[in-house]
Design an enzyme around this catalytic site. Structure first.
Site, PDB file in Angstrom:
ATOM      1  NE  ARG A  12    -159.343 -44.848 -80.795  1.00  0.00           N
ATOM      2  CZ  ARG A  12    -159.503 -45.959 -80.064  1.00  0.00           C
ATOM      3  NH1 ARG A  12    -158.466 -46.574 -79.544  1.00  0.00           N
ATOM      4  NH2 ARG A  12    -160.712 -46.447 -79.851  1.00  0.00           N
ATOM      5  CD  GLU A  60    -171.974 -56.843 -76.869  1.00  0.00           C
ATOM      6  OE1 GLU A  60    -170.971 -56.206 -77.244  1.00  0.00           O
ATOM      7  OE2 GLU A  60    -172.437 -57.832 -77.480  1.00  0.00           O
TER       8      GLU A  60
HETATM    9  P1  AMP Z   1    -169.873 -46.191 -77.588  1.00  0.00           P
HETATM   10  O1  AMP Z   1    -169.907 -45.941 -76.109  1.00  0.00           O
HETATM   11  O2  AMP Z   1    -170.520 -47.465 -77.984  1.00  0.00           O
HETATM   12  O3  AMP Z   1    -170.370 -44.991 -78.374  1.00  0.00           O
HETATM   13  O4  AMP Z   1    -168.331 -46.419 -77.985  1.00  0.00           O
HETATM   14  C1  AMP Z   1    -167.481 -45.335 -78.138  1.00  0.00           C
HETATM   15  C2  AMP Z   1    -166.106 -45.597 -77.585  1.00  0.00           C
HETATM   16  O5  AMP Z   1    -165.624 -46.899 -77.898  1.00  0.00           O
HETATM   17  C3  AMP Z   1    -165.130 -44.611 -78.198  1.00  0.00           C
HETATM   18  O6  AMP Z   1    -164.271 -44.143 -77.160  1.00  0.00           O
HETATM   19  C4  AMP Z   1    -164.394 -45.406 -79.241  1.00  0.00           C
HETATM   20  O7  AMP Z   1    -163.024 -45.086 -79.237  1.00  0.00           O
HETATM   21  C5  AMP Z   1    -164.615 -46.872 -78.889  1.00  0.00           C
HETATM   22  N1  AMP Z   1    -165.140 -47.653 -80.027  1.00  0.00           N
HETATM   23  C6  AMP Z   1    -166.361 -48.232 -80.119  1.00  0.00           C
HETATM   24  N2  AMP Z   1    -166.519 -48.908 -81.260  1.00  0.00           N
HETATM   25  C7  AMP Z   1    -165.357 -48.750 -81.950  1.00  0.00           C
HETATM   26  C8  AMP Z   1    -164.903 -49.196 -83.239  1.00  0.00           C
HETATM   27  N3  AMP Z   1    -165.659 -49.948 -84.052  1.00  0.00           N
HETATM   28  N4  AMP Z   1    -163.654 -48.810 -83.631  1.00  0.00           N
HETATM   29  C9  AMP Z   1    -162.873 -48.058 -82.821  1.00  0.00           C
HETATM   30  N5  AMP Z   1    -163.246 -47.614 -81.601  1.00  0.00           N
HETATM   31  C10 AMP Z   1    -164.477 -47.944 -81.159  1.00  0.00           C
END
Ligand code: AMP
Length: 174
Positions: free
Chosen positions: A59, A96
């Site tokens: 995205r 995770e």
């Molecule tokens: P993080 O590495 O935990 O910051 O997760 C970010 C990535 O995971 C991004 O590329 C987001 O598109 C996806 N992502 C994580 N959590 C969500 C969520 N609740 N809704 C949509 N996309 C998420």
């Protein structure tokens, strides 16, 4: 800003139990809102000089491409392992459960290039942290990092250590 927020759809328990997936397709399908979001990003970036946008799969490509067009610079994709056809540099980071690997073409940008990183959402910050490490290892200079949505309760911002961050929608996620 709150108006943009109302265009994002919450999908509980996707892709697994306990996650509230932030579905941005409801914002993207609305031409006025999509344009508003891109214009707001561009306004926040107006004093920056950017050589290249790096969009994070998948995205991040959508807003990344629109912003690159608007800023008059190029875009390079950061993709999941095995998708890019030329020689790559990669970074592996913890999830995770298990790990994930992201790749970028080794010639995506030159040393010293001024970089804008774009993704749709900041959650824990793990993905973006890994991208920052990769970009810095390749000699890129991060000018800014842009997210449509920031899940503030997860404190992902703290992992991004002082880099300028733009987030158009702040969501408590609780
Ligand atoms: P993080 O590495 O935990 O910051 O997760 C970010 C990535 O995971 C991004 O590329 C987001 O598109 C996806 N992502 C994580 N959590 C969500 C969520 N609740 N809704 C949509 N996309 C998420």
């Amino acid at each position: 800003m709150s108006d943009l927020k109302s265009c994002v759809r919450d999908i509980p328990n996707f892709p697994k139990d306990g996650i509230i997936f932030k579905d941005i397709t409801t914002l993207l399908r609305d031409g006025k809102k999509f344009r508003e979001a891109v214009d707001l990003f561009a306004e926040e970036l107006k004093d920056k000089s950017i050589d290249i946008v790096l969009g994070i799969e998948a995205r991040g490509f959508i807003f990344g491409a629109a912003l690159a067009y608007k800023l008059g610079c190029g875009i390079a994709p950061i993709r999941k392992k095995g998708k890019l056809p030329h020689k790559t540099r990669s970074v592996t980071y913890d999830l995770e459960y298990g790990t994930d690997t992201l790749e970028i073409h080794q010639d995506a940008f030159q040393k010293g290039a001024r970089i804008l990183i774009v993704d749709d959402l900041l959650a824990t910050g793990g993905t973006c942290r890994a991208v920052i490490d990769l970009v810095e290892e390749m000699g890129g200079k991060i000018e800014s990092i842009a997210f449509l949505i920031e899940l503030t309760a997860l404190k992902g911002r703290e992992k991004l250590k002082g880099h300028p961050i733009i987030s158009l929608i702040k969501d408590e996620y609780c």
